[in-house]
Every structure is written in structure tokens, then in C-alpha cells.
Design a protein around this motif. Structure first.
Motif, short mmCIF file in Angstrom:
data_model
loop_
_atom_site.label_atom_id
_atom_site.label_comp_id
_atom_site.label_asym_id
_atom_site.label_seq_id
_atom_site.Cartn_x
_atom_site.Cartn_y
_atom_site.Cartn_z
N SER A 107 0.83 -1.21 0.00
CA SER A 107 0.00 0.00 0.00
C SER A 107 0.86 1.25 0.00
O SER A 107 0.57 2.21 -0.72
CB SER A 107 -0.93 0.00 1.22
OG SER A 107 -1.87 -1.05 1.13
N TYR A 108 1.90 1.26 0.81
CA TYR A 108 2.80 2.41 0.82
C TYR A 108 3.36 2.68 -0.58
O TYR A 108 3.43 3.82 -1.04
CB TYR A 108 3.98 2.15 1.78
CG TYR A 108 3.67 2.33 3.25
CD1 TYR A 108 2.44 2.75 3.71
CD2 TYR A 108 4.66 2.06 4.20
CE1 TYR A 108 2.18 2.91 5.07
CE2 TYR A 108 4.42 2.22 5.56
CZ TYR A 108 3.19 2.63 5.99
OH TYR A 108 2.95 2.79 7.33
N GLY A 109 3.78 1.61 -1.25
CA GLY A 109 4.33 1.77 -2.59
C GLY A 109 3.30 2.31 -3.57
O GLY A 109 3.59 3.20 -4.38
N GLN A 110 2.06 1.79 -3.51
CA GLN A 110 1.00 2.27 -4.40
C GLN A 110 0.67 3.73 -4.11
O GLN A 110 0.49 4.53 -5.04
CB GLN A 110 -0.24 1.40 -4.23
CG GLN A 110 -0.08 -0.01 -4.76
CD GLN A 110 -1.22 -0.92 -4.36
OE1 GLN A 110 -2.18 -0.48 -3.70
NE2 GLN A 110 -1.15 -2.18 -4.76
N TYR A 111 0.56 4.08 -2.83
CA TYR A 111 0.24 5.46 -2.47
C TYR A 111 1.30 6.42 -3.01
O TYR A 111 0.98 7.46 -3.60
CB TYR A 111 0.16 5.61 -0.95
CG TYR A 111 -1.04 4.98 -0.28
CD1 TYR A 111 -1.97 4.23 -0.98
CD2 TYR A 111 -1.22 5.12 1.09
CE1 TYR A 111 -3.05 3.65 -0.35
CE2 TYR A 111 -2.32 4.56 1.74
CZ TYR A 111 -3.22 3.82 1.01
OH TYR A 111 -4.30 3.27 1.65
N ALA A 112 2.57 6.08 -2.79
CA ALA A 112 3.65 6.96 -3.23
C ALA A 112 3.66 7.11 -4.75
O ALA A 112 3.91 8.20 -5.28
CB ALA A 112 5.00 6.44 -2.74
N LYS A 113 3.36 6.03 -5.48
CA LYS A 113 3.32 6.11 -6.94
C LYS A 113 2.18 7.01 -7.40
O LYS A 113 2.33 7.78 -8.36
CB LYS A 113 3.16 4.71 -7.53
CG LYS A 113 4.43 3.87 -7.50
CD LYS A 113 4.18 2.49 -8.11
CE LYS A 113 5.44 1.63 -8.03
NZ LYS A 113 5.21 0.26 -8.57
#
Length: 688
Positions: A548-554
Motif C-alpha cells: 500500500s505504501y508503494g502504491q500510495y507513493a506512486k
């Protein structure tokens, strides 16, 4: 918004006219995916409203006449529909989608992503044994750089791309790594904001003398829906506490004047429900006396600004408050049914039901068909289904013109000029002034943005956004920007002078993705997905948040200006502490999961101190609004929990990379990730 107490079904006939159903055929809309025709199975929601769900892979979803030019369709956007319409949607995130179509004279469609439980295998959380941790930092920091763990204060020098540090005993294996001699302050970014939401009445009582304004009284029972005494002075007294949490924006419940009396609370009418939460407005131009004075508001904003904290007002453009016995009697609108006066005491608001009745039963005393209701908001202002007022449709049929919880619905879409509502033209005190040519939304926008122009309010959290047409929100934002510039010019020495206005919206169920709401005045929308999909599992260990962190940052990186605000507890959904039975270790883990998340984040008051669920009656959301548990702060275990939140919150406040930066996992065991935003770099480690 779920801060509304719906009336019981037995009252509907008193409050609204009945619309004769017009039966419509199922929608005849061509639906293609990557050129292939789809044949949906339609669910009938109402006589002219239908829904269908699809499991969609990546590709182009085409809705409507394929001979027409396609218009881009974005999730959550309501689009008018006619025989020559065609909409194209680029499916970039495979998954389940729900299509809502209304037929008839006001035909429209809306496409909604359906959130589903993640089917991915959860990453295992490992116990930390208290030992030192080897951390790979070569891709972020150079050999010879001195780094510091912001949690413990310990330092280490990079050698061969590695450092070794021992997490603090109370950190649960957490390391917050920054350059030891980094600047204490970086340029601020709203994507890194930490917003503290305080339900003012339940937070801190700074002035007990205003606790019973307008004749409001405690109920002597569980005090589920009564005013508890929190006020603007109470908020001011806690600004240092908020600053220590790393908070840089304070969202407060609407402090303008609310209905004076009560309505029946919950489905069972088992408690007196006052407007302590700020969602039942009476006069947008006056402060509610329970909240305090204008001097109190100026002191709060000045004190917040001096500490680098912005102040956000909760605002409602969709509806005013219910009518109440107290307001009917004191403001002179509406009337009782013939012969009913004998059943009321001298002060109508002190009425009590008979043993066989509940608090909803006061509606039986009122003549809702009497022409004297013109002295209330009036038929040009609201849809209410009483007297000669227009009756609102079901909110399921028309989310914009429908009524939420049977509240009067502002006619913000109307282009007709209106005068002041009669009760406001007679009410004192008020700053409401009749304006030539003003429409309903023009008055509301002026009243709300005057708080910006006169007091320096920094932003709005907008309630029930999907239930107001986007053009009205766009106009509100335009007027707020103008008011902000005027305030800055008049207050050049204020620390926040020159800062832009900020507006975040509540679109119930919306996630972190972009949508057209952000093209209509909104800087961010509340991210409901975090509570449902991330908070619980990531409170066990951060590696469970990595995807989720990775998706949010993208998402943040892909769309300039995009933002969202994640939360774990709210007044409209649930308390994290109640979901997890007051488990302090879970609350401990929540601090890391929430405060280290990309995008803006919202702390609901008491998240940091495990505030317990309160009395709730037949309305399950009332318990999420219990009094702030200040007395618990002296307990060693709660004090330690608060210190944990403070350390992570202050780290976030120093580093815009936490909320606004790119996200990169560096190692699995221990779990390590890096964030970078411009020159700001940080590494987070959890040895679990």
C-alpha cells in the motif's frame, strides 16, 4: 458523514410528501470492454435506478453509443446520460467496478470502484529480540555520513554501505534514520501534513460558563447526544500538546451556530441528540455560544499559527439542521397540531415522552402541513417535503438532490435569486444580510468564506461532498481563495500570511485515487481505504503496509498536486481502539502504520491515547465521540504510548519525504524502506 441521526420510518409521513412511482424499463446502454459487448445483470435499486457489477481487466470500458465521440469518464463522477452519449474509461487498475444508472428525465450514470479485501498472503511479523540491527543504507547515504535514529537519539556512521543501531526498548524494533546534522526544518508539503481532528465539544472544556447555552441541558443519563462542554478555549489550552505530536493542521468541528434544541437520537429515539458535532447548522454567520466568543476564535487561530499549526473548519454545504421544539418556539416558525399545546410544558424543549412513546414522538405534536413553515428556511431554500416545500427524492435515486437522514436539503443547484430565510431576517444576533441577485449557494459561500476573510481560517474539511454538485464546491473554493488573499493582505505579520487555502473533502468510500472532485476545488479527499485495508494488519508490523505504501507513493508521484488524507479512526466509521479491544500494543503499532504513510494523515482525537468507545444507544456511531481521555494520560502505559506517537509525529513533521517522497523497500529482514523528496532522505527500519 454519518453524524446524522435519521428519523424513524414512522415519522416519514409527517416530514415528507409521497412521490408516485414512475416505473422505468431497465437501462438500454451499450457496454463494451476492449470492443467486446458485455451483457450485465441489472439490480433494481428503485423504479428508475439500476446497478450492475463487473470484474474488469486492464483496457477501455466504453459506455453508450459507439458512433458518438467518447468523453472521458472518471470514477465517482456523475455524468448526464442521453441517447447520443458515449463515455470511455481507461481501466488501469483491474478489479471489480459498480455501474449506477438512472433512467427517466434526469438520466445519468456513475462508475464506482468496489473495494475488496486483499487476497495477498500477509507477510509474517517476527518478534524483535532486542538486539542491534544491521541496516543497508548504501543506496541512500554515503560512506562516512553520520546518521541518527530520531527515536532513540543514537548515532552511527556509514561504513561499507551499512550502519548498526540498537532500537530503543520501547520502540518495538523501530528505527527512524535521518542525517545527524540535517536542517531541523524542510519546506512544508501538504502531502506530508499531519491533521488532528478534534470534535470540539468532546475534547477540552476551557470555559464551563458556556456549557448550557441556549437552554441546552444534560439529560442526566448517559449524555450520549448532549453537549459536554468542550470549546475553543479548551482547544487553545491544548495547542502545545498538539505541537508535541507533530501536528501541523487542526481540523475542528463546525463552530458556527447550531440548532438550539434536540431531536430524537438513534432509530429508537432513546436519547436527546443535540448538534454538538456541528452538522446541524442554524446560522452560518455566528459562533455557537457553546463554542465561545469571537475573541476565543482569534486567540485559537493566533496561537495555532504561532506554533505552525493551520486551523481547518468542518463545513456543510448540503444541508442545515432539523427543526426542533426549542427553535420553533423561540424563532417563531412552524406550528403545533390543533389541541396539541396542552401536551407541552411552558418551555417546549423540556417535553418528555409518555412511557409508551420515545423521543421521536414529539413529531406527532407538530402540524407539518401548516403554511407557517414558510417562516423557517422556506421552499426556495430547501427541499423538505413539508407544507409547500418540494419533496426531495431518495438519496439513492439522486445523490445530489436527495435528502440525507431526512435533513432539509439545500437547493444549491438553483439559479433563482432568493431572499433571506424569514427566520434569519428576524433573528438576532446574525450577520446574515439580504443580497440582490444571490442564489442559495451564493449566500452559503459568503457566510462560510467570511470566517476565512475575518479570522484567518486556513482551510475547510468539506462534508458530504458527493451530495452537492461539483460547481458549487468549485465556487466555494474560488471565494475561499479570494477571502484568503484578503486576510493575508490585512494581516501581513501573521506567520501564515501568504499561505494558500487548503480544502479536503469527504466522499464516502473514496480511496487514494484521483477523481474529478480534485478538479472542482479540492486539494485532497479523505482516503477511506486506509482504515479498511491497511491500519489493522500494519499495526502488527510495517512490512504488511509495504504494498500500500508503494502504491500510495506512486499515485502521488504520477499526478502533480494529487493528495489524499488517510485515517484509522473517525466519528463516521469506528474507533481503532474499539476495533482492537483497547489493545495498547495495537495502538502502539498504529502510530507507525499511520504516521509513516504517504500522503496527508489524520489523527482522530485520542488515537494517540487509546481513547475508549463511549455510550452509544441505538446509534452505533455515537460511541466513537466519547470524551477525550485526559485522565488516562497520567497512567504510565498511556504516557508511554503518547511518547511513542510524539517521536514518530515529530520525525514526520521534520521530513516531507515521509508523506511526499518516493517509496523504496531496501530489505526484507529486517524490514527497511527509504523515502526521498528532493534533498530530504530518510530510512525507516522495523526489526520485526
Amino acid at each position: 458523514m454519518r453524524s446524522l441521526t435519521p428519523l424513524s420510518p414512522s415519522i416519514l409521513a409527517l416530514c415528507f410528501g409521497v412521490l408516485a412511482p414512475v416505473v422505468q424499463a431497465e437501462p438500454q446502454v451499450s457496454i463494451r470492454l476492449n470492443g467486446q459487448q458485455l451483457q450485465p445483470s441489472w439490480e433494481t435499486l428503485a423504479d428508475d435506478r439500476f446497478a450492475a457489477e463487473f470484474e474488469l481487466p486492464e483496457g477501455i470500458l466504453q459506455l453508450g453509443d459507439d458512433r458518438a465521440d467518447g468523453q472521458p469518464l472518471k470514477p465517482f463522477q456523475r455524468q448526464e446520460l442521453n441517447s447520443a452519449s458515449r463515455f470511455d474509461y481507461q481501466v488501469t487498475r483491474p478489479g471489480r467496478y459498480r455501474l449506477l444508472i438512472q433512467t427517466g428525465d434526469d438520466a445519468n450514470l456513475r462508475l464506482l470502484p468496489v473495494r475488496q479485501e486483499s487476497k495477498a498472503v500477509e507477510q509474517a511479523c517476527r518478534p524483535w529480540n532486542g538486539e542491534a540491527v544491521q541496516v543497508p543504507v548504501a543506496d541512500v547515504f554515503d560512506n562516512g555520513q553520520r546518521l541518527r535514529d530520531a527515536y532513540s537519539g543514537n548515532t552511527a556512521t556509514v561504513q561499507n554501505g551499512m550502519i548498526e543501531l540498537t532500537p530503543a526498548p520501547e520502540s518495538d524494533g523501530l528505527l527512524l534514520i535521518e542525517v545527524a546534522d540535517a536542517p531541523s526544518h524542510q519546506p512544508r508539503d501538504w502531502r506530508n501534513a499531519t491533521v488532528y481532528f478534534a470534535l470540539t465539544d468532546r475534547f477540552a472544556n476551557g470555559d464551563p460558563s458556556n456549557d448550557r447555552s441556549y437552554g441546552r441541558e444534560p439529560d442526566g443519563a448517559q449524555e450520549i447526544g448532549t453537549f459536554h462542554g468542550g470549546d475553543l478555549k479548551g482547544l487553545t489550552s491544548k495547542l502545545d500538546y498538539l505541537s508535541e505530536l507533530g501536528v501541523d493542521a487542526l481540523w475542528i468541528s463546525a463552530p458556527y451556530e447550531q440548532i438550539h434544541g434536540w431531536v430524537g437520537g438513534g432509530d429508537k429515539g432513546d436519547f436527546r441528540h443535540y448538534a454538538y458535532h456541528g452538522y446541524y447548522a442554524l446560522d452560518y454567520t455566528q459562533l455557537d455560544a457553546n463554542m465561545g466568543s469571537e475573541a476565543d476564535l482569534r486567540e485559537l487561530i493566533a496561537g495555532a499559527h504561532a506554533r505552525g499549526i493551520r486551523v481547518l473548519f468542518d463545513v456543510v454545504l448540503n444541508h442545515p439542521g432539523y427543526s426542533t421544539l426549542a427553535d420553533m418556539q423561540n424563532l417563531g416558525f412552524g406550528t403545533l397540531r390543533e389541541g396539541m399545546a396542552q401536551y407541552l410544558p411552558k418551555r417546549w424543549t423540556t417535553w418528555r415522552p409518555e412511557p409508551y412513546e420515545n423521543l421521536h414522538s414529539y413529531h406527532n405534536l407538530i402540524d407539518y402541513d401548516h403554511p407557517s413553515w414558510s417562516r423557517w428556511w422556506g421552499k426556495e431554500w430547501v427541499r423538505a417535503g413539508i407544507a409547500d416545500y418540494p419533496a426531495p427524492p431518495s438519496v439513492l435515486v439522486d445523490p445530489v438532490k436527495g435528502s440525507l437522514a431526512f435533513l432539509p436539503d439545500f437547493r444549491t443547484e438553483s439559479e433563482s435569486p432568493v431572499g433571506l430565510p424569514e427566520f434569519l431576517s428576524r433573528k438576532q444576533p446574525t450577520r446574515a444580510v439580504e443580497r440582490d441577485g444571490y442564489r442559495v449557494r451564493d449566500y452559503l459561500n459568503e457566510w462560510l468564506t467570511n470566517w476565512v476573510r475575518e479570522f484567518g481560517v486556513d482551510g475547510f474539511r468539506a462534508d458530504t461532498v458527493m451530495h452537492v454538485e461539483p460547481a458549487a464546491w468549485a465556487q466555494l473554493r474560488q471565494k475561499a481563495d479570494e477571502a484568503r488573499k484578503a486576510w493575508s493582505a490585512a494581516n501581513p505579520d501573521d506567520p501564515m500570511a501568504g499561505e494558500p487555502f487548503w480544502m479536503v473533502g469527504e466522499v464516502f468510500g473514496h480511496g487514494p485515487e484521483t477523481s474529478d472532485y480534485q478538479a472542482n476545488g479540492f486539494d485532497a479527499l479523505i482516503n477511506f481505504a486506509f482504515q479498511a485495508e491497511v491500519a489493522g494488519s500494519a499495526s502488527d508490523c510495517l512490512r504488511r503496509a509495504n504494498n500500500s505504501y508503494g502504491q500510495y507513493a506512486k499515485m502521488l508521484a504520477a499526478t502533480p498536486g494529487h493528495n489524499f488524507m488517510s485515517y484509522a479512526s473517525s466519528h463516521d466509521t469506528s474507533l481503532f481502539s474499539a476495533q482492537h479491544n483497547g489493545d495498547l500494543m495495537r495502538q502502539h503499532g498504529l502510530a507507525s502504520a499511520l504516521l509513516l504513510s504517504p500522503g496527508a494523515v489524520q489523527i482522530y482525537y485520542g488515537d494517540e491515547s487509546a481513547r475508549p468507545f463511549g455510550p452509544t444507544g441505538s446509534d452505533p456511531y455515537q460511541g466513537t465521540r466519547s470524551d477525550m481521555n485526559w485522565d488516562d494520560h497520567a497512567k504510565p502505559e498511556v504516557a508511554a504510548l503518547i511518547r511513542h506517537w510524539q517521536r514518530i509525529g515529530q520525525f514526520r513533521a521534520r521530513h516531507p519525504a515521509v508523506g511526499a517522497g518516493s517509496h523504496r523497500q531496501l530489505a526484507e529482514s529486517p524490514y527497511v524502506f527509504a523515502r526521498q523528496h528532493g534533498d530530504d532522505k530518510i530510512i525507516v527500519v522495523q526489526a520485526r
